[in-house]
Design an enzyme around this catalytic site. Structure first.
Site, PDB file in Angstrom:
ATOM      1  N   LYS A 110     -35.990  -6.567   8.784  1.00 63.72           N
ATOM      2  CA  LYS A 110     -37.450  -6.662   8.782  1.00 63.72           C
ATOM      3  C   LYS A 110     -37.959  -7.288  10.080  1.00 63.72           C
ATOM      4  CE  LYS A 110     -37.444  -7.014   3.758  1.00 63.72           C
ATOM      5  NZ  LYS A 110     -37.572  -7.909   2.587  1.00 63.72           N
TER       6      LYS A 110
ATOM      7  N   VAL B  72     -41.305  -3.538   4.788  1.00 65.24           N
ATOM      8  CA  VAL B  72     -41.369  -4.975   5.094  1.00 65.24           C
ATOM      9  C   VAL B  72     -42.379  -5.650   4.170  1.00 65.24           C
ATOM     10  CG1 VAL B  72     -41.838  -6.722   6.842  1.00 65.24           C
ATOM     11  CG2 VAL B  72     -40.820  -4.543   7.515  1.00 65.24           C
TER      12      VAL B  72
END
Length: 429
Positions: free
Chosen positions: A206, A133
């Site tokens: 994410k 992420v």
């Protein structure tokens, strides 16, 4: 310092993997000093062994990833191949054969992170994934460790550089979506097939990861409401400017006010120019975290690319190797709250709605009645008319998304409404 090296296997040697290998070689002495032992790259699994990979000993190259992770003498497996399979099977095999894992695989973590966590715990190994992420931005570790004693209520962020570049160009130059996408592709920010980015799949994965960590509950990709930016027009950007806003594709993870559920969503939204995220330009990422004790925190930086992502991978590699030497493991899954994920209809939002209407008396009253019947309060209205046609822009107060959606459907049925030109949520206030 221990002289016997820690052995590392690398799965994948593309843009990120090759940069990981390069840094391991060029920074070998520094890494050894920081870890307390040297690290040695002992194998690199690839699909195309004939490809020239500068700086990597050809003797390390193999096409048999399974044999590599099952050697039994590997300390850490670095997985940067992406996708669900064979990555999932390789990671679980690595755990079974004594290795800890560093991964950048957002898709797998969002789809089936529970399986990976369980396998790591069963075999007493580490699973680290900072690079999954926001690239180089330290975000996973602050959420898992620095804020472990706090209560995070909201995570709001720009987590896809391609879409931020496109929207920034539309805002700064007045270009349409197609023109901005073409420029992003020419500069290498967008893939030949940009679907994962522009339709929000990348950001949704994410968001699932961030929500799970922030709220200590399991959130899967299917739990995330997702909308892309392909329908965002130059007119939407212009409307946002008139409101003192800009348009961003946001990943939003929230804890309900009563604390009994969470939500996770990805969609375009107007945000005020005064909000810190509004100033995030080009292909950069930024994530805004709101916690009870810490208050508001913002994490900003390059969210993709070989070097930034490799930086995050190497940071995890150092942490995992240190744990290995200490015969310890870092944080695993924290899902003790077991909070349900509420559907998008329960989310309370604001809407910016642009309508094409007949330019005659009573239209505004009809429209206002529809909003009232659905329990949605109007904040502002702007109307322009010419030659029997008019545009009506309505900005609402916060209301359940289901009520707003019902309002829009009812508006479409009015004889005086020619069409709904655009609908966009308003966030960040």
């Amino acid at each position: 310092m221990r002289t016997r090296p820690l052995k590392v296997a690398l799965l994948g040697c593309g843009v990120v993997g090759s940069e990981v290998a390069r840094i391991m070689t060029t920074h070998a002495d520094d890494l050894a000093a920081r870890i307390g032992a040297p690290v040695e790259l002992v194998g690199v699994a690839v699909r195309r062994p004939s490809k020239v990979r500068e700086g990597i000993d050809p003797a390390l190259i193999t096409t048999d990833a399974t044999a590599l992770v099952e050697r039994g003498d590997i300390d850490v497996v670095v997985e940067v191949i992406g996708g669900i399979e064979p990555a999932r099977g390789l990671i679980t095999a690595a755990f079974e054969h004594g290795a800890s894992v560093v991964s950048a695989n957002k898709a797998l973590l969002a789809e089936d992170g529970a399986t990976l966590y369980a396998a790591a715990e069963k075999h007493g190994r580490d699973l680290y994934f900072e690079a999954a992420v926001a690239g180089a931005i330290p975000l996973i570790r602050p959420l898992r460790e620095s804020l472990a004693g706090d209560k995070v209520n909201r995570v709001l962020g720009i987590v896809n550089g391609t879409t931020n570049f496109i929207l920034d160009k539309m805002d700064s130059s007045g270009a349409g979506y197609s023109e901005a996408l073409d420029e992003a592709t020419a500069l290498g920010y967008a893939e030949a097939d940009p679907t994962a980015d522009v339709e929000g799949f990348d950001a949704a994965a994410k968001a699932a990861i961030l929500a799970g960590i922030a709220f200590h509950t399991r959130v899967r990709l299917d739990d995330v409401h997702r909308e892309g930016l392909t329908e965002v027009t130059a007119a939407d950007i212009a409307s946002a400017k008139r409101m003192g806003c800009t348009v961003k594709l946001l990943a939003i993870c929230e804890r309900a006010a009563d604390g009994k559920s969470v939500t996770a969503r990805v969609h375009p939204a107007m945000i005020p120019l005064s909000h810190p995220l509004a100033s995030v330009r080009e292909a950069y990422n930024a994530v805004f975290v709101e916690a009870e004790a810490a208050g508001q925190l913002m994490f900003y930086g390059p969210g993709a690319g070989g070097s930034p992502t490799a930086s995050a991978v190497l940071g995890d590699l150092v942490a995992v190797c240190r744990n290995k030497l200490a015969e310890a493991t870092g944080p695993g899954e924290s899902a003790y709250t077991q909070l349900p994920v509420s559907p998008m209809g329960d989310v309370v939002t604001r809407y910016h709605i642009s309508l094409d209407v007949a330019d005659k008396p009573g239209v505004l009253a009809q429209v206002a009645t529809v909003f009232a019947e659905h329990g949605v309060s109007i904040d502002t209205v702007r109307q322009q008319g010419k030659d029997g046609e008019a545009s009506l822009v309505v900005v609402t107060h916060r209301a359940p998304d289901a009520a707003l959606s019902g309002t829009v459907e009812a508006l479409r049925k009015l004889d005086t409404v020619r069409g709904v030109a655009s609908i966009m949520r308003v966030e960040g206030e």
